[in-house]
Structure formats: C-alpha cells, structure tokens
Design a protein around this motif. Sequence first.
Motif, PDB file in Angstrom:
ATOM      1  N   ARG A  73       0.978  -1.002   0.196  1.00  0.00           N
ATOM      2  CA  ARG A  73      -0.180  -0.106  -0.301  1.00  0.00           C
ATOM      3  C   ARG A  73       0.675   0.879   0.003  1.00  0.00           C
ATOM      4  NH1 ARG A  73      -4.996   0.265   3.910  1.00  0.00           N
ATOM      5  NH2 ARG A  73      -5.635   2.144   3.190  1.00  0.00           N
ATOM      6  N   PRO A  74       0.369   2.652  -0.577  1.00  0.00           N
ATOM      7  CA  PRO A  74       1.384   3.693  -0.387  1.00  0.00           C
ATOM      8  C   PRO A  74       1.605   3.720   0.890  1.00  0.00           C
ATOM      9  CG  PRO A  74      -0.759   4.008  -1.142  1.00  0.00           C
ATOM     10  CD  PRO A  74      -1.316   2.524  -1.035  1.00  0.00           C
ATOM     11  N   PRO A  75       3.299   4.063   1.288  1.00  0.00           N
ATOM     12  CA  PRO A  75       3.371   4.072   2.852  1.00  0.00           C
ATOM     13  C   PRO A  75       2.932   4.634   4.420  1.00  0.00           C
ATOM     14  CG  PRO A  75       5.222   4.142   0.417  1.00  0.00           C
ATOM     15  CD  PRO A  75       3.484   4.469   0.164  1.00  0.00           C
ATOM     16  N   GLY A  76       2.166   5.893   3.348  1.00  0.00           N
ATOM     17  CA  GLY A  76       1.238   7.050   4.412  1.00  0.00           C
ATOM     18  C   GLY A  76       0.527   6.011   4.777  1.00  0.00           C
ATOM     19  N   GLU A  77      -0.442   5.324   4.271  1.00  0.00           N
ATOM     20  CA  GLU A  77      -1.707   4.941   4.619  1.00  0.00           C
ATOM     21  C   GLU A  77      -1.296   3.174   5.384  1.00  0.00           C
ATOM     22  OE1 GLU A  77      -3.817   3.823   0.996  1.00  0.00           O
ATOM     23  OE2 GLU A  77      -3.762   5.944   0.157  1.00  0.00           O
ATOM     24  N   ALA A  78      -0.113   2.542   4.862  1.00  0.00           N
ATOM     25  CA  ALA A  78       0.277   1.213   5.168  1.00  0.00           C
ATOM     26  C   ALA A  78       0.756   1.485   6.998  1.00  0.00           C
ATOM     27  CB  ALA A  78       1.387   0.746   4.050  1.00  0.00           C
ATOM     28  N   ILE A  79       1.353   2.266   6.953  1.00  0.00           N
ATOM     29  CA  ILE A  79       1.730   2.919   8.237  1.00  0.00           C
ATOM     30  C   ILE A  79       0.779   2.863   9.053  1.00  0.00           C
ATOM     31  CG2 ILE A  79       3.178   5.010   9.894  1.00  0.00           C
ATOM     32  CD1 ILE A  79       5.570   4.797   7.720  1.00  0.00           C
ATOM     33  N   ALA A  80      -0.398   3.948   8.761  1.00  0.00           N
ATOM     34  CA  ALA A  80      -1.285   4.866   9.483  1.00  0.00           C
ATOM     35  C   ALA A  80      -2.592   2.890   9.922  1.00  0.00           C
ATOM     36  CB  ALA A  80      -2.696   5.686   8.667  1.00  0.00           C
ATOM     37  N   ALA A  81      -2.560   2.057   9.185  1.00  0.00           N
ATOM     38  CA  ALA A  81      -3.468   0.733   9.274  1.00  0.00           C
ATOM     39  C   ALA A  81      -2.694  -0.190   9.988  1.00  0.00           C
ATOM     40  CB  ALA A  81      -3.748   0.495   7.695  1.00  0.00           C
TER      41      ALA A  81
ATOM     42  N   PHE B 200      -2.459  -9.511   2.522  1.00  0.00           N
ATOM     43  CA  PHE B 200      -1.890  -8.389   3.921  1.00  0.00           C
ATOM     44  C   PHE B 200      -2.610  -6.560   2.733  1.00  0.00           C
ATOM     45  CE2 PHE B 200       1.036 -10.674   5.590  1.00  0.00           C
ATOM     46  CZ  PHE B 200       0.740 -10.306   6.454  1.00  0.00           C
ATOM     47  N   SER B 201      -3.596  -7.224   2.233  1.00  0.00           N
ATOM     48  CA  SER B 201      -4.169  -5.153   1.673  1.00  0.00           C
ATOM     49  C   SER B 201      -4.741  -4.610   2.088  1.00  0.00           C
ATOM     50  CB  SER B 201      -5.345  -6.099   0.821  1.00  0.00           C
ATOM     51  OG  SER B 201      -6.334  -7.168   1.316  1.00  0.00           O
ATOM     52  N   GLU B 202      -4.883  -5.098   3.700  1.00  0.00           N
ATOM     53  CA  GLU B 202      -5.616  -4.304   5.063  1.00  0.00           C
ATOM     54  C   GLU B 202      -3.541  -2.973   5.661  1.00  0.00           C
ATOM     55  OE1 GLU B 202      -8.190  -3.103   5.818  1.00  0.00           O
ATOM     56  OE2 GLU B 202      -7.376  -1.971   7.017  1.00  0.00           O
ATOM     57  N   ILE B 203      -3.384  -4.020   6.061  1.00  0.00           N
ATOM     58  CA  ILE B 203      -1.862  -3.401   6.955  1.00  0.00           C
ATOM     59  C   ILE B 203      -1.074  -2.669   5.810  1.00  0.00           C
ATOM     60  CG2 ILE B 203      -2.444  -4.162   9.416  1.00  0.00           C
ATOM     61  CD1 ILE B 203      -0.134  -5.648   8.968  1.00  0.00           C
ATOM     62  N   GLY B 204      -0.878  -3.454   4.403  1.00  0.00           N
ATOM     63  CA  GLY B 204       0.203  -3.801   3.686  1.00  0.00           C
ATOM     64  C   GLY B 204       1.297  -4.100   3.554  1.00  0.00           C
ATOM     65  N   ALA B 205       1.208  -4.849   3.055  1.00  0.00           N
ATOM     66  CA  ALA B 205       2.681  -5.794   3.392  1.00  0.00           C
ATOM     67  C   ALA B 205       3.688  -5.461   3.197  1.00  0.00           C
ATOM     68  CB  ALA B 205       2.981  -6.685   1.863  1.00  0.00           C
ATOM     69  N   ASN B 206       4.023  -4.364   2.814  1.00  0.00           N
ATOM     70  CA  ASN B 206       5.450  -3.024   3.578  1.00  0.00           C
ATOM     71  C   ASN B 206       4.998  -2.925   4.973  1.00  0.00           C
ATOM     72  OD1 ASN B 206       2.422  -1.959   2.606  1.00  0.00           O
ATOM     73  ND2 ASN B 206       3.921   0.132   1.584  1.00  0.00           N
ATOM     74  N   SER B 207       4.186  -2.437   5.659  1.00  0.00           N
ATOM     75  CA  SER B 207       3.789  -2.556   6.550  1.00  0.00           C
ATOM     76  C   SER B 207       4.573  -4.176   7.798  1.00  0.00           C
ATOM     77  CB  SER B 207       3.106  -2.199   7.015  1.00  0.00           C
ATOM     78  OG  SER B 207       2.776  -0.883   7.103  1.00  0.00           O
ATOM     79  N   ALA B 208       3.947  -5.007   7.024  1.00  0.00           N
ATOM     80  CA  ALA B 208       4.129  -6.630   7.384  1.00  0.00           C
ATOM     81  C   ALA B 208       5.087  -6.545   8.103  1.00  0.00           C
ATOM     82  CB  ALA B 208       3.061  -7.201   7.106  1.00  0.00           C
TER      83      ALA B 208
END
Length: 401
Positions: A51-59, A93-101
């Motif tokens: 996900r876009p990093p800002g969104e992934a971090i918030a989630a 991982f479409s909720e928190i983002g695979a990048n945050s995970a």
Amino acid sequence: MTLITDVRLRRILDSRGNPTVEADVVTESGGFGRAAAPSGASTGEYEAVERPPGEAIAAAREHAVPRLVGEVYAGNQRDVDAALHAADGTDDFSEIGANSAVAISMAAAKAGADVLGAPLFQHLGGTFRGDDFPIPLGNVVGGGEHAADATDIQEFLAAPVGAPSVADAVFANAAVHDAVADLLAERGVPCGKGDEGAWAPSIDDSEAFEIVDEAVSLVEDEVGFNIGFGLDVAGAELYDSDSETYEYSDRSRDTDEQIAYIADLVDEYDLVYVEDPLDEDDYDAFADLTDEVGDRTLICGDDLFVTNTDRLVEGIDHGAANSILIKPNQIGTLTDAFDAIELATRNGYDSVVSHRSGETEDTTIAHLAVATDAPFIKTGTVGGERTAKLNELIRIADDAT
Ligand SMILES: O=C(O)[C@@H](CO)OP(=O)(O)O
Ligand SMILES: [Mg+2]
C-alpha cells in the motif's frame, strides 16, 4: 525478555527515491530491531499488496501495533507473524500493507536476535544451520521494467558458481560488471545504469549475450574459477495475453517459440540459471521447458510463485520448475518466506533469496539466505543498497569461520 514494548513506523527513502516503510521494534529488556520494506517494479500479479507507505503505516498503527505491544514476544517469530496476519485479516495483506507487515516482521526478528546477543542469521537459522554460503547472482546488464530503452530481457546475471568463498564471488561479480563497461566502451556504446545498478545500454538482447559472455570469460581467466551466467527474463512483462505472444523489440514469439528460444539459449551460453522464462500464469509451459532443460539449469519461478506456498504446491504438482525466488515482501512475513523455502527444499527445489529493484540499506535478506542454507542470493552487484547486502555476506562469512 523479548516482549515487544514499542513498535514505531516511519517513511524513509528507497533507492529509487520513493518513500517506503521502516519499522523499529523495541523489547522489554531493551532489545532493538530496525528494518525497511523493499519495493518491486516488475511485480508479480499474485504478490501480497504493497500500500502507499502513509496508508500502510496508518493501518498498521491502528490494527497491528496494539496486537503486538505488550502481547507478543519478538523472539517468537511465528507469533509475531501470526499477529500480523490476524491484524490484517485478509489473504494478501491489503489492509495493513505487505510493506508494513514485512518491515515489522523483519524488525522483530532483529530485536529478538539483539536480546539473545546473536547475529540475525544465527537467531533465524539456529545452531544446527549448515555452514554453506549462498552464491550471489550479480545483475550486470539489464533493461525490461528496470530501465528505459535497454534490453528486452530484464537481467543478465553473473553466476560465480566456482568461487571458493562468498568474498571471491562478490568481487568476481563486480569485476564482470566492470568488464562489461569496458566492452561497451570499446564498441562505442554509451550507457547509464538501471534501477539495480546494472548497465542499461541501448542494445538488443543478442549483443548483450555476446558482451556478457565475453566479460564472464575474461574475468574467469583472471580469477581462475568457473563463472557462469544466467537470466531473469521477467516473462510476464513480455507476454501479451491478447495475442498470447511474447513481445520483443524486434519480433514476437508464441509460447512454443519462447520455450525453444530459451532452451537454445541455455545450450548456447551454458546458462546456469533462468528466472521467469515464461508468463506467470503458464505452469504448463514452465513444465515443458523444465522437462527439456531442467537437468542442466535452474528454472526459477519469481512472478510464477511469488514466495507463496499455495502457488509453489501447484508448481510442484505441474513439475513447473526446479527453483523458487524468495522475496519476503512478496508474501509479507519471514515465517511465510521460511515456509516457502522449507517446502521448496523438501521437494528438491533450490531457493534463491532476492532483493527488489527498489531497495534500502536493510541487510535482512543476507541473513535469511545464510540462515536457510539457500544455495543462491540475488542482490545486485554495485550501488550502496546492493553492496549493503553483499558486504554483510562477507562479514557473516568472516565471523562464522
Ligand atoms: O524481477 C525481479 O526479480 C526483481 C529483482 O531483481 O525485480 P522487481 O523487484 O522489480 O520485481
Ligand atoms: Mg524476477
């Protein structure tokens, strides 16, 4: 001692100048781990979702952090990664983002290692880990999605299979990279570099084969051990599903022609490694090619398998390949990456731990490759975000012997 007491997330820069997610994990006894997510350009359709990093971090702050802090021990990787899956609640991982995970998963592993006072590879691999080191595959010429107006095939990779040590292999790849520059200059071909630091000249694939073949032979003579070469074709990027053909700059090939073309290349250049020679949906074509040349080269699935055990099971059933690329961010956690490596090994598949085209200074994949006895690691040849991993491999080998 490894109870997680804090998780911090921030945006940092990756090697392409894009934002990516970095995570810090702190434990009760002061253990600390920091890791960052890489990012692909030629991404597989079935990868976990970045996900876009800002969104992934918030989630992740909303859903994952409360399930980790005061709840989970960083020393127990499976619990950390199960908490990430539970927090996310989706298959990809479409909720928190695979990048945050993946950033949290890798940072937790480092925090766990820190508490134990063990290097990360030792923490992940345990005391019964073998003492082999991965052979680095070094991208020396490239194009595809990684550079405009360059080769159709995405990566031409030096593969120093005869190197007596990791350090010898790393320096050999750098020497091939250098020799390629000299050969291009002799031919009067100007060029810059692609996303991974490989040369990105405006030449066709057949000229790239000539040059890489010659560069490899020159360096082989210098160093006195066997250097092969390999490819990442990134076939899914060439494939046009409407016409069902592989579209090269100078011609198209249907699937049978593509299989025959790759098989010819394997024999003509003694290729030791071919990644994604075919489209990511075509298990049968992969199987036909593996049938033909799998006894003498590695046929590796990257976009085909996306580090996903379900897709690997399907590949094993089809006899689609004999090797799998392992990218933790394709699947989102270290546990999932480990499971894919274990399944691959049990079924006679070689694992190739890999960087992404967008990278950071993070060195986790060097430790992952050593911890799991992966026979190969693909992590570039030059450039700070690539040498971070290569130099870490040299340090690990130095420390371990
Ligand atoms: O296709 C690949 O194997 C990778 C890394 O070399 O590229 P990307 O990260 O762009 O998917
Ligand atoms: Mg690939």
